[in-house]
Write an enzyme that holds these catalytic residues in place. Structure first.
Site, PDB file in Angstrom:
ATOM      1  N   PHE A   1       1.436  -1.823  -0.603  1.00 55.01           N
ATOM      2  CA  PHE A   1       2.705  -1.125  -0.803  1.00 55.01           C
ATOM      3  C   PHE A   1       3.446  -1.646  -2.031  1.00 55.01           C
ATOM      4  O   PHE A   1       4.172  -0.901  -2.690  1.00 55.01           O
ATOM      5  CB  PHE A   1       3.576  -1.282   0.456  1.00 55.01           C
ATOM      6  CG  PHE A   1       4.754  -0.372   0.497  1.00 55.01           C
ATOM      7  CD1 PHE A   1       4.623   0.934   0.941  1.00 55.01           C
ATOM      8  CD2 PHE A   1       6.008  -0.810   0.095  1.00 55.01           C
ATOM      9  CE1 PHE A   1       5.717   1.786   0.979  1.00 55.01           C
ATOM     10  CE2 PHE A   1       7.109   0.031   0.134  1.00 55.01           C
ATOM     11  CZ  PHE A   1       6.956   1.333   0.576  1.00 55.01           C
ATOM     12  N   GLU A   2       3.251  -2.912  -2.368  1.00 53.28           N
ATOM     13  CA  GLU A   2       3.954  -3.533  -3.490  1.00 53.28           C
ATOM     14  C   GLU A   2       3.256  -3.326  -4.834  1.00 53.28           C
ATOM     15  O   GLU A   2       3.822  -3.641  -5.882  1.00 53.28           O
ATOM     16  CB  GLU A   2       4.121  -5.034  -3.231  1.00 53.28           C
ATOM     17  CG  GLU A   2       5.098  -5.373  -2.120  1.00 53.28           C
ATOM     18  CD  GLU A   2       4.545  -5.154  -0.717  1.00 53.28           C
ATOM     19  OE1 GLU A   2       5.348  -4.840   0.182  1.00 53.28           O
ATOM     20  OE2 GLU A   2       3.316  -5.282  -0.514  1.00 53.28           O
TER      21      GLU A   2
ATOM     22  N   ALA B   1      -6.969  -3.466  -0.009  1.00 58.07           N
ATOM     23  CA  ALA B   1      -7.654  -2.868   1.138  1.00 58.07           C
ATOM     24  C   ALA B   1      -6.646  -2.623   2.249  1.00 58.07           C
ATOM     25  O   ALA B   1      -5.929  -3.537   2.649  1.00 58.07           O
ATOM     26  CB  ALA B   1      -8.769  -3.781   1.633  1.00 58.07           C
ATOM     27  N   VAL B   2      -6.603  -1.385   2.705  1.00 58.28           N
ATOM     28  CA  VAL B   2      -5.771  -1.020   3.848  1.00 58.28           C
ATOM     29  C   VAL B   2      -6.729  -0.525   4.929  1.00 58.28           C
ATOM     30  O   VAL B   2      -7.481   0.427   4.707  1.00 58.28           O
ATOM     31  CB  VAL B   2      -4.737   0.075   3.486  1.00 58.28           C
ATOM     32  CG1 VAL B   2      -3.822   0.359   4.671  1.00 58.28           C
ATOM     33  CG2 VAL B   2      -3.922  -0.329   2.262  1.00 58.28           C
TER      34      VAL B   2
ATOM     35  N   THR C   1      -1.544   2.004  14.841  1.00 52.64           N
ATOM     36  CA  THR C   1      -0.243   2.639  14.607  1.00 52.64           C
ATOM     37  C   THR C   1      -0.310   3.479  13.334  1.00 52.64           C
ATOM     38  O   THR C   1      -1.242   3.354  12.545  1.00 52.64           O
ATOM     39  CB  THR C   1       0.870   1.580  14.444  1.00 52.64           C
ATOM     40  OG1 THR C   1       0.651   0.874  13.216  1.00 52.64           O
ATOM     41  CG2 THR C   1       0.881   0.597  15.612  1.00 52.64           C
TER      42      THR C   1
ATOM     43  N   HIS D   1       1.216   3.069  10.676  1.00 47.99           N
ATOM     44  CA  HIS D   1       1.518   2.245   9.500  1.00 47.99           C
ATOM     45  C   HIS D   1       0.502   2.481   8.383  1.00 47.99           C
ATOM     46  O   HIS D   1       0.856   2.580   7.205  1.00 47.99           O
ATOM     47  CB  HIS D   1       1.545   0.773   9.918  1.00 47.99           C
ATOM     48  CG  HIS D   1       1.918  -0.157   8.820  1.00 47.99           C
ATOM     49  ND1 HIS D   1       0.999  -0.959   8.186  1.00 47.99           N
ATOM     50  CD2 HIS D   1       3.111  -0.409   8.226  1.00 47.99           C
ATOM     51  CE1 HIS D   1       1.613  -1.667   7.252  1.00 47.99           C
ATOM     52  NE2 HIS D   1       2.889  -1.352   7.258  1.00 47.99           N
TER      53      HIS D   1
ATOM     54  N   PHE E   1      -6.893   3.501  -9.500  1.00 53.19           N
ATOM     55  CA  PHE E   1      -6.694   3.332  -8.058  1.00 53.19           C
ATOM     56  C   PHE E   1      -7.944   2.722  -7.437  1.00 53.19           C
ATOM     57  O   PHE E   1      -8.981   3.373  -7.345  1.00 53.19           O
ATOM     58  CB  PHE E   1      -6.398   4.693  -7.420  1.00 53.19           C
ATOM     59  CG  PHE E   1      -6.085   4.618  -5.952  1.00 53.19           C
ATOM     60  CD1 PHE E   1      -4.790   4.379  -5.536  1.00 53.19           C
ATOM     61  CD2 PHE E   1      -7.076   4.800  -4.998  1.00 53.19           C
ATOM     62  CE1 PHE E   1      -4.480   4.323  -4.178  1.00 53.19           C
ATOM     63  CE2 PHE E   1      -6.780   4.741  -3.643  1.00 53.19           C
ATOM     64  CZ  PHE E   1      -5.483   4.502  -3.235  1.00 53.19           C
TER      65      PHE E   1
END
Length: 155
Positions: free
Chosen positions: A58-59, A81-82, A87, A89, A114
């Site tokens: 996010f940052e 990595a996400v 949830t 999120h 990206f």
């Protein structure tokens, strides 16, 4: 026959900024290793590469924007990595990180790549960070090199 305009894969004399998320660093460190390997093998000099570490995906857009505005770089590479949890999120972080990076890319006048893995499982992330599916850090760095050289042809 139309004229084909393509970028080369030489990083000689080019300056790269890499923004890496520390969250899930067991994956992002592998992505960073792949990106650095690609840049060095393509002729980039150590002194022309800077790495900024941020807390999470996010940052990344904020620091990418600041790095782009500094005028010090020919291209930026965003890595992280996400991994989906139980949830929503995951959906918010992925959407905002990708929108933010796209926004920086369009406004910066330099390639902003990206390289954030968005996977359902840890296993999928590991596969894309240097095992079965290659290393996406390497792939994104090679894309950055190509885009820098392509963009130069339009100056």
């Amino acid at each position: 026959m139309p004229r084909m305009i393509e970028g080369t894969l030489s990083a000689e004399g080019k300056r790269f900024g890499i923004i890496v998320a520390r969250f899930n660093d067991f994956i992002s460190d592998r992505l960073l290793g792949g990106a650095l390997d690609a840049l060095m093998r393509s002729g980039a000099a150590d002194e022309n590469i800077e790495v900024a570490k941020v807390p999470g995906a996010f940052e990344i857009p904020l620091i990418a924007d600041k790095m782009a505005k500094s005028g010090k770089y020919d291209a930026l590479i965003c890595l992280g990595a996400v991994i989906r949890g139980s949830t929503p999120h995951f959906d918010y972080v992925c959407a905002e990180a990708s929108k933010g990076i796209a926004h920086v890319s369009l406004g910066a006048g330099i390639p902003v790549m990206f390289g954030i893995l968005t996977t359902d499982t840890i296993e999928q992330a590991i596969e894309r960070a240097g095992t079965k599916a290659g290393n996406k850090g390497w792939d994104v760095a090679m894309g950055a090199i190509e885009m820098v050289n392509l963009a130069e042809q339009f100056k």
